[in-house]
Design a protein around this motif. Structure first.
Motif, PDB file in Angstrom:
ATOM      1  N   ALA A   1      57.276  72.394  85.351  1.00  0.00           N
ATOM      2  CA  ALA A   1      58.199  72.490  86.487  1.00  0.00           C
ATOM      3  C   ALA A   1      59.635  72.447  85.982  1.00  0.00           C
ATOM      4  CB  ALA A   1      57.949  71.354  87.476  1.00  0.00           C
TER       5      ALA A   1
ATOM      6  N   SER B   1      57.430  79.388  93.270  1.00  0.00           N
ATOM      7  CA  SER B   1      58.870  79.459  93.087  1.00  0.00           C
ATOM      8  C   SER B   1      59.527  80.022  94.339  1.00  0.00           C
ATOM      9  CB  SER B   1      59.220  80.335  91.868  1.00  0.00           C
ATOM     10  OG  SER B   1      60.605  80.344  91.634  1.00  0.00           O
TER      11      SER B   1
ATOM     12  N   SER C   1      51.427  76.411  86.997  1.00  0.00           N
ATOM     13  CA  SER C   1      50.287  75.496  86.948  1.00  0.00           C
ATOM     14  C   SER C   1      49.077  76.214  86.368  1.00  0.00           C
ATOM     15  CB  SER C   1      49.941  74.970  88.350  1.00  0.00           C
ATOM     16  OG  SER C   1      51.043  74.280  88.908  1.00  0.00           O
TER      17      SER C   1
ATOM     18  N   THR D   1      60.964  76.416  89.720  1.00  0.00           N
ATOM     19  CA  THR D   1      59.677  77.095  89.500  1.00  0.00           C
ATOM     20  C   THR D   1      58.675  76.092  88.948  1.00  0.00           C
ATOM     21  OG1 THR D   1      60.808  79.169  89.000  1.00  0.00           O
ATOM     22  CG2 THR D   1      58.516  78.987  88.296  1.00  0.00           C
ATOM     23  N   VAL D   2      57.413  76.256  89.357  1.00  0.00           N
ATOM     24  CA  VAL D   2      56.312  75.479  88.794  1.00  0.00           C
ATOM     25  C   VAL D   2      55.227  76.456  88.357  1.00  0.00           C
ATOM     26  CG1 VAL D   2      54.491  73.780  89.186  1.00  0.00           C
ATOM     27  CG2 VAL D   2      56.764  73.418  90.156  1.00  0.00           C
TER      28      VAL D   2
ATOM     29  N   ASP E   1      51.040  71.391  84.378  1.00  0.00           N
ATOM     30  CA  ASP E   1      52.137  71.872  85.222  1.00  0.00           C
ATOM     31  C   ASP E   1      53.417  71.897  84.413  1.00  0.00           C
ATOM     32  OD1 ASP E   1      50.402  71.996  87.394  1.00  0.00           O
ATOM     33  OD2 ASP E   1      50.817  69.911  87.972  1.00  0.00           O
TER      34      ASP E   1
ATOM     35  N   LYS F   1      56.964  68.052  92.520  1.00  0.00           N
ATOM     36  CA  LYS F   1      56.312  67.970  91.219  1.00  0.00           C
ATOM     37  C   LYS F   1      57.297  67.577  90.128  1.00  0.00           C
ATOM     38  CE  LYS F   1      52.380  71.074  91.792  1.00  0.00           C
ATOM     39  NZ  LYS F   1      51.656  72.265  91.291  1.00  0.00           N
ATOM     40  N   LEU F   2      58.474  68.186  90.176  1.00  0.00           N
ATOM     41  CA  LEU F   2      59.469  67.855  89.153  1.00  0.00           C
ATOM     42  C   LEU F   2      59.902  66.402  89.283  1.00  0.00           C
ATOM     43  CD1 LEU F   2      61.307  68.756  86.876  1.00  0.00           C
ATOM     44  CD2 LEU F   2      62.943  69.557  88.578  1.00  0.00           C
TER      45      LEU F   2
ATOM     46  N   VAL G   1      57.631  72.399  94.879  1.00  0.00           N
ATOM     47  CA  VAL G   1      58.128  72.502  93.514  1.00  0.00           C
ATOM     48  C   VAL G   1      58.935  71.272  93.116  1.00  0.00           C
ATOM     49  CG1 VAL G   1      59.639  73.820  91.993  1.00  0.00           C
ATOM     50  CG2 VAL G   1      58.092  75.000  93.564  1.00  0.00           C
TER      51      VAL G   1
END
Length: 427
Positions: free
Chosen positions: A352, A389, A398, A395-396, A350, A421-422, A418
């Protein structure tokens, strides 16, 4: 005759020359002709010894046999599926003319019709061969009836046509079967040649696509970063000389890495970062290298990473490079995270960021082919690449790749918000 027909003709000729069955058949016909010719001559001498025309008939037998045998070398038979040339047809006509004269003087020469009969059916066209067989049969019957004794012999009238009919039917059937087989062989050869050409074209296109993605993810991204750094240095050259020199140094480091990538690219197209390290350290070095200029990139490894195929490591590293290049060039982000997740059956990567994001449904018209190249890399490993996104939410990207590649099986990535995850990656 076009080039394809010419090549086909040469293939047929080469097959004929190298065909042991054809040589064997020709040898059998020639041996049968010699035996029948000798038997016919012996029978004539026994029946007509001391006759008025004995010398002439014997000489005609010799001329007939010599003409037949010499013609085998001077007028070779045509290849299967091709028309006989004028020299061969002239030889056949000359042999038949001598045989007709000989048959009128010596009825025992009728036995020599058998090799002539099979030679004509084997080499001439079907219509011509059938006509020749009919003429030979009529001449043999006429000769038998002419020299028959007082009582009528039905075999002299019925046996030659019956034998000729059976022989003609069998040989024409075999000839047509051979023609169909030659046509099938030609089709197979042509299909194989077309398939080989198609595979070559597909290989060339695949190699071009692979080279384009390699160049995009290495040299093109490096040049783009250098351009941005040099432009930034030019803008602050007088106002902040130290910052300008820092940008120039960063550009020089990128140029050095790009040079290393180019050399590795020329050598074996493997990423230079993987020359002396595995995937996880290479991703960590990439994150450290991309940090700076207002962007912080961190790397996190979830799970235990075992040994991976070089092709998979190279593809995942290229995906990370391409995604981070997009982050720096388009996202306007301050934080980005690389997360490598190792599961039992797949590897997930990923990337991110907290940048401006974009509407995934609308796409990114006018942009380069970074995302398509990343999708191609993931697809080549049997995996997928997804993009999450929203405008203003980052934005991610994957990439999910199965550890055991199964063609046609797609492994979906795990979708989470998103920013979640970040946050997990940075925390």
């Amino acid at each position: 005759m076009n080039d394809d027909q010419g090549l086909r003709g040469r293939r047929v000729t080469e097959t004929t020359v190298a065909d042991p069955d054809r040589r064997w058949l020709t040898a059998v016909l020639d041996a049968a002709f010699v035996l029948l010719l000798g038997a016919s001559l012996a029978r004539y001498l026994i029946r007509h010894e001391g006759g008025t025309y004995t010398g002439w008939v014997v000489g005609l037998f010799v001329v007939f046999g010599g003409l037949y045998l010499v013609g085998r070398f001077l007028a070779p038979a045509p290849s299967p599926g091709t028309r006989p040339d004028a020299r061969y047809l002239a030889w056949v006509a000359a042999v038949l003319a001598v045989w007709v004269v000989l048959l009128a003087l010596a009825p025992s020469a009728a036995w020599c019709a058998m090799p002539l009969f099979f030679t004509g059916l084997h080499t001439l066209s079907t219509r011509t061969a059938v006509s020749l067989a009919a003429v030979l049969t009529l001449l043999v019957v006429a000769s038998k009836l002419r020299f028959a004794q007082d009582e009528f012999d039905p075999n002299a009238l019925l046996a030659p046509p019956a034998v000729a009919a059976v022989g003609t039917a069998v040989l024409i059937h075999l000839k047509r079967q051979a023609g169909r087989q030659r046509a099938l062989i030609d089709d197979l050869v042509r299909t194989r040649r077309d398939l080989a050409a198609t595979e070559r074209r597909a290989g060339i296109l695949a190699e071009r696509q692979r080279l384009s993605t390699e160049i995009h993810d290495t040299l093109a991204q490096g040049l783009s970063s250098q351009q941005m750094l040099l432009q930034a240095a030019e803008r602050v050259w007088r106002a902040d000389p130290d910052a300008a020199r820092g940008h120039v140094r960063d550009a020089g480091e990128i140029a050095s890495r790009s040079l290393a990538e180019a050399r590795r690219f020329v050598h074996d197209l493997a990423p230079a970062d993987l020359a002396e390290r595995t995937l996880a350290p290479a991703l960590g070095a990439l994150a450290e290298r991309e940090s700076g200029g207002g962007l912080t990139v961190v790397f996190r490894l979830d799970g235990t990473l075992g040994p991976l195929p070089e092709r998979m490591e190279a593809a995942l590293l290229r995906i990370a490079q391409g995604a981070l290049a997009n982050v720096r060039e388009h996202a306007g982000a301050t934080r980005a995270a690389l997360t490598l997740t190792c599961l039992d059956d797949q590897i997930s990567l990923d990337i991110a960021d907290d940048g401006r994001g974009f509407a995934v449904a609308a796409g990114r018209p006018g942009r380069g082919h970074g995302l398509p190249a990343m999708r191609v890399r993931a697809r080549q490993l049997g995996g997928t690449l997804t993009v999450e996104s929203e405008p203003g939410e980052g934005t991610v990207v994957s990439a999910a790749v199965p550890l055991v590649h199964t063609p046609g099986v797609r492994t979906p990535g795990v979708r989470t918000p998103v920013l979640d995850k970040l946050g997990k990656a940075v925390s």
